[in-house]
Design an enzyme around this catalytic site. Sequence first.
Site, PDB file in Angstrom:
ATOM      1  N   LYS A 156       0.834  -1.212   0.000  1.00  0.00           N
ATOM      2  CA  LYS A 156       0.000   0.000   0.000  1.00  0.00           C
ATOM      3  C   LYS A 156       0.871   1.266   0.000  1.00  0.00           C
ATOM      4  CE  LYS A 156      -2.141  -1.058   3.842  1.00  0.00           C
ATOM      5  NZ  LYS A 156      -1.431  -2.316   4.169  1.00  0.00           N
ATOM      6  N   ARG A 183      -9.808   1.114   8.732  1.00  0.00           N
ATOM      7  CA  ARG A 183      -9.394  -0.252   9.045  1.00  0.00           C
ATOM      8  C   ARG A 183     -10.453  -1.015   9.820  1.00  0.00           C
ATOM      9  NH1 ARG A 183      -3.584   0.491   8.773  1.00  0.00           N
ATOM     10  NH2 ARG A 183      -2.477  -1.397   9.280  1.00  0.00           N
ATOM     11  N   ARG A 191      11.803  -5.596   4.530  1.00  0.00           N
ATOM     12  CA  ARG A 191      11.533  -4.167   4.308  1.00  0.00           C
ATOM     13  C   ARG A 191      12.526  -3.283   5.069  1.00  0.00           C
ATOM     14  NH1 ARG A 191       5.714  -1.745   5.443  1.00  0.00           N
ATOM     15  NH2 ARG A 191       6.009  -2.752   7.460  1.00  0.00           N
ATOM     16  N   ARG A 227      11.249  -1.621  10.831  1.00  0.00           N
ATOM     17  CA  ARG A 227      10.193  -1.248  11.774  1.00  0.00           C
ATOM     18  C   ARG A 227      10.080  -2.267  12.903  1.00  0.00           C
ATOM     19  NH1 ARG A 227       5.001   0.346   8.123  1.00  0.00           N
ATOM     20  NH2 ARG A 227       4.010  -0.900   9.758  1.00  0.00           N
ATOM     21  N   ARG A 282      -0.520  -8.894  13.343  1.00  0.00           N
ATOM     22  CA  ARG A 282      -1.076  -7.856  12.451  1.00  0.00           C
ATOM     23  C   ARG A 282      -1.935  -8.496  11.359  1.00  0.00           C
ATOM     24  NH1 ARG A 282       4.211  -5.103  10.646  1.00  0.00           N
ATOM     25  NH2 ARG A 282       2.879  -4.040   9.117  1.00  0.00           N
TER      26      ARG A 282
HETATM   27  P1  AP5 Z   1       4.789  -1.597   1.835  1.00  0.00           P
HETATM   28  O1  AP5 Z   1       4.451  -0.736   0.674  1.00  0.00           O
HETATM   29  O2  AP5 Z   1       5.550  -1.009   2.962  1.00  0.00           O
HETATM   30  O3  AP5 Z   1       3.458  -2.348   2.343  1.00  0.00           O
HETATM   31  P2  AP5 Z   1       2.215  -1.797   3.170  1.00  0.00           P
HETATM   32  O4  AP5 Z   1       1.002  -2.427   2.574  1.00  0.00           O
HETATM   33  O5  AP5 Z   1       2.252  -0.315   3.249  1.00  0.00           O
HETATM   34  O6  AP5 Z   1       2.519  -2.474   4.555  1.00  0.00           O
HETATM   35  P3  AP5 Z   1       2.448  -1.867   6.051  1.00  0.00           P
HETATM   36  O7  AP5 Z   1       3.185  -2.837   6.910  1.00  0.00           O
HETATM   37  O8  AP5 Z   1       2.865  -0.447   6.082  1.00  0.00           O
HETATM   38  O9  AP5 Z   1       0.944  -1.963   6.292  1.00  0.00           O
HETATM   39  P4  AP5 Z   1       0.249  -1.942   7.635  1.00  0.00           P
HETATM   40  O10 AP5 Z   1      -1.104  -1.694   7.151  1.00  0.00           O
HETATM   41  O11 AP5 Z   1       0.416  -3.150   8.474  1.00  0.00           O
HETATM   42  O12 AP5 Z   1       1.036  -0.826   8.476  1.00  0.00           O
HETATM   43  P5  AP5 Z   1       0.646   0.655   8.857  1.00  0.00           P
HETATM   44  O13 AP5 Z   1       1.865   1.454   8.890  1.00  0.00           O
HETATM   45  O14 AP5 Z   1      -0.505   1.109   8.035  1.00  0.00           O
HETATM   46  O15 AP5 Z   1       5.588  -2.875   1.241  1.00  0.00           O
HETATM   47  C1  AP5 Z   1       6.097  -3.879   2.104  1.00  0.00           C
HETATM   48  C2  AP5 Z   1       7.440  -4.389   1.527  1.00  0.00           C
HETATM   49  O16 AP5 Z   1       7.182  -5.054   0.288  1.00  0.00           O
HETATM   50  C3  AP5 Z   1       8.462  -3.285   1.216  1.00  0.00           C
HETATM   51  O17 AP5 Z   1       9.727  -3.746   1.537  1.00  0.00           O
HETATM   52  C4  AP5 Z   1       8.314  -3.067  -0.309  1.00  0.00           C
HETATM   53  O18 AP5 Z   1       9.527  -2.625  -0.899  1.00  0.00           O
HETATM   54  C5  AP5 Z   1       7.936  -4.458  -0.789  1.00  0.00           C
HETATM   55  N1  AP5 Z   1       7.041  -4.458  -1.948  1.00  0.00           N
HETATM   56  C6  AP5 Z   1       5.972  -3.638  -2.147  1.00  0.00           C
HETATM   57  N2  AP5 Z   1       5.351  -3.962  -3.305  1.00  0.00           N
HETATM   58  C7  AP5 Z   1       6.037  -5.022  -3.836  1.00  0.00           C
HETATM   59  C8  AP5 Z   1       5.876  -5.796  -5.024  1.00  0.00           C
HETATM   60  N3  AP5 Z   1       4.876  -5.576  -5.890  1.00  0.00           N
HETATM   61  N4  AP5 Z   1       6.764  -6.807  -5.252  1.00  0.00           N
HETATM   62  C9  AP5 Z   1       7.773  -7.045  -4.364  1.00  0.00           C
HETATM   63  N5  AP5 Z   1       7.988  -6.339  -3.225  1.00  0.00           N
HETATM   64  C10 AP5 Z   1       7.110  -5.335  -2.962  1.00  0.00           C
HETATM   65  O19 AP5 Z   1       0.105   0.458  10.345  1.00  0.00           O
HETATM   66  C11 AP5 Z   1       0.974   0.132  11.410  1.00  0.00           C
HETATM   67  C12 AP5 Z   1       0.209   0.086  12.710  1.00  0.00           C
HETATM   68  O20 AP5 Z   1      -0.361   1.373  13.001  1.00  0.00           O
HETATM   69  C13 AP5 Z   1      -0.994  -0.876  12.755  1.00  0.00           C
HETATM   70  O21 AP5 Z   1      -0.585  -2.186  13.066  1.00  0.00           O
HETATM   71  C14 AP5 Z   1      -1.838  -0.231  13.860  1.00  0.00           C
HETATM   72  O22 AP5 Z   1      -1.315  -0.527  15.126  1.00  0.00           O
HETATM   73  C15 AP5 Z   1      -1.645   1.246  13.609  1.00  0.00           C
HETATM   74  N6  AP5 Z   1      -2.649   1.793  12.681  1.00  0.00           N
HETATM   75  C16 AP5 Z   1      -2.424   2.310  11.451  1.00  0.00           C
HETATM   76  N7  AP5 Z   1      -3.569   2.700  10.881  1.00  0.00           N
HETATM   77  C17 AP5 Z   1      -4.555   2.442  11.770  1.00  0.00           C
HETATM   78  C18 AP5 Z   1      -5.964   2.590  11.747  1.00  0.00           C
HETATM   79  N8  AP5 Z   1      -6.595   3.102  10.677  1.00  0.00           N
HETATM   80  N9  AP5 Z   1      -6.668   2.213  12.835  1.00  0.00           N
HETATM   81  C19 AP5 Z   1      -6.052   1.710  13.926  1.00  0.00           C
HETATM   82  N10 AP5 Z   1      -4.720   1.509  14.002  1.00  0.00           N
HETATM   83  C20 AP5 Z   1      -3.977   1.863  12.928  1.00  0.00           C
HETATM   84 MG    MG Z   2       2.479   1.091   4.834  1.00  0.00          MG
END
Ligand code: AP5
Ligand code: MG
Length: 218
Positions: free
Chosen positions: A15, A90, A129, A162, A173
């Site tokens: 994402k 979410r 990552r 991270r 997660r």
């Molecule tokens: P990346 O693009 O970083 O993936 P992502 O989908 O953004 O993954 P996240 O881990 O950031 O998602 P998340 O939803 O768990 O975390 P968030 O920060 O939102 O890609 C991942 C890896 O794959 C990278 O190394 C990239 O290079 C590689 N890659 C990407 N595309 C590729 C491809 N096509 N082919 C090969 N490799 C590829 O949330 C973190 C925490 O915050 C949550 O756990 C929660 O505690 C809190 N939080 C955030 N939002 C909320 C909410 N709305 N409500 C409540 N709590 C929340």
């Molecule tokens: Mg992300």
Amino acid sequence: MPTFIVLLGPPGVGKGTQAELIAEATGLPHISSGDLFRENIKNTTELGKLAQAYMNKGELVPDDVTISMIRSRLSRPDCKEGALLDGFPRTTVQADSLANLLTEFNGKVNFVPYITASESTLIERLSGRWTCKAQGHIFHEKHNPPHKPGVCDFDASELYQRDDDKAETVKRRIQVYLTQTAPLITYYRQLGLLSEIDGTQPIEKVTEALMAVLGKIA
Ligand code: AP5
Ligand code: MG
């Protein structure tokens, strides 16, 4: 009418990677709830202290706190033409609040690209990552390596792994995603907004598929 895009998909599906590229192509601001929480943690705000306790366990931060953070971000002038939301909503409570909130801005959710990949792909992506300390640029040691290991290509800041990318936390997660966030797939499908995108393709192919869905605004 402003354009609001919700990027839906499990942790590690890409994402954030795609949001950076799509934001550049469309000119819409990229709003990542995870990045906003991490910024608060870095600045040791009260919100950051609260969020960190949940994030370290792989649990969701409570809806009320998350919704009020997003409300204040969407109120900023750069969101006048819309925004690209990554990681929010979410839960169905967050999705209902977003719908109400956007009516205040004379808008609505226009597109919900839903990026998919298997659990083993998600785990492999998160374990490799590397994220940039200054601005959150995203790399992968195998699939999208920086030119110089440990250094961001864009701003030369240090790359880090991270805390919530530890194997145990990743498992939690994914579980939390399946129970609390996956219901949004049906929620947005019923509204006719969902477009499924195969996230196992190379990064540039996923971007092409996304741009095809968003064709009307790019
Ligand atoms: P990346 O693009 O970083 O993936 P992502 O989908 O953004 O993954 P996240 O881990 O950031 O998602 P998340 O939803 O768990 O975390 P968030 O920060 O939102 O890609 C991942 C890896 O794959 C990278 O190394 C990239 O290079 C590689 N890659 C990407 N595309 C590729 C491809 N096509 N082919 C090969 N490799 C590829 O949330 C973190 C925490 O915050 C949550 O756990 C929660 O505690 C809190 N939080 C955030 N939002 C909320 C909410 N709305 N409500 C409540 N709590 C929340
Ligand atoms: Mg992300």
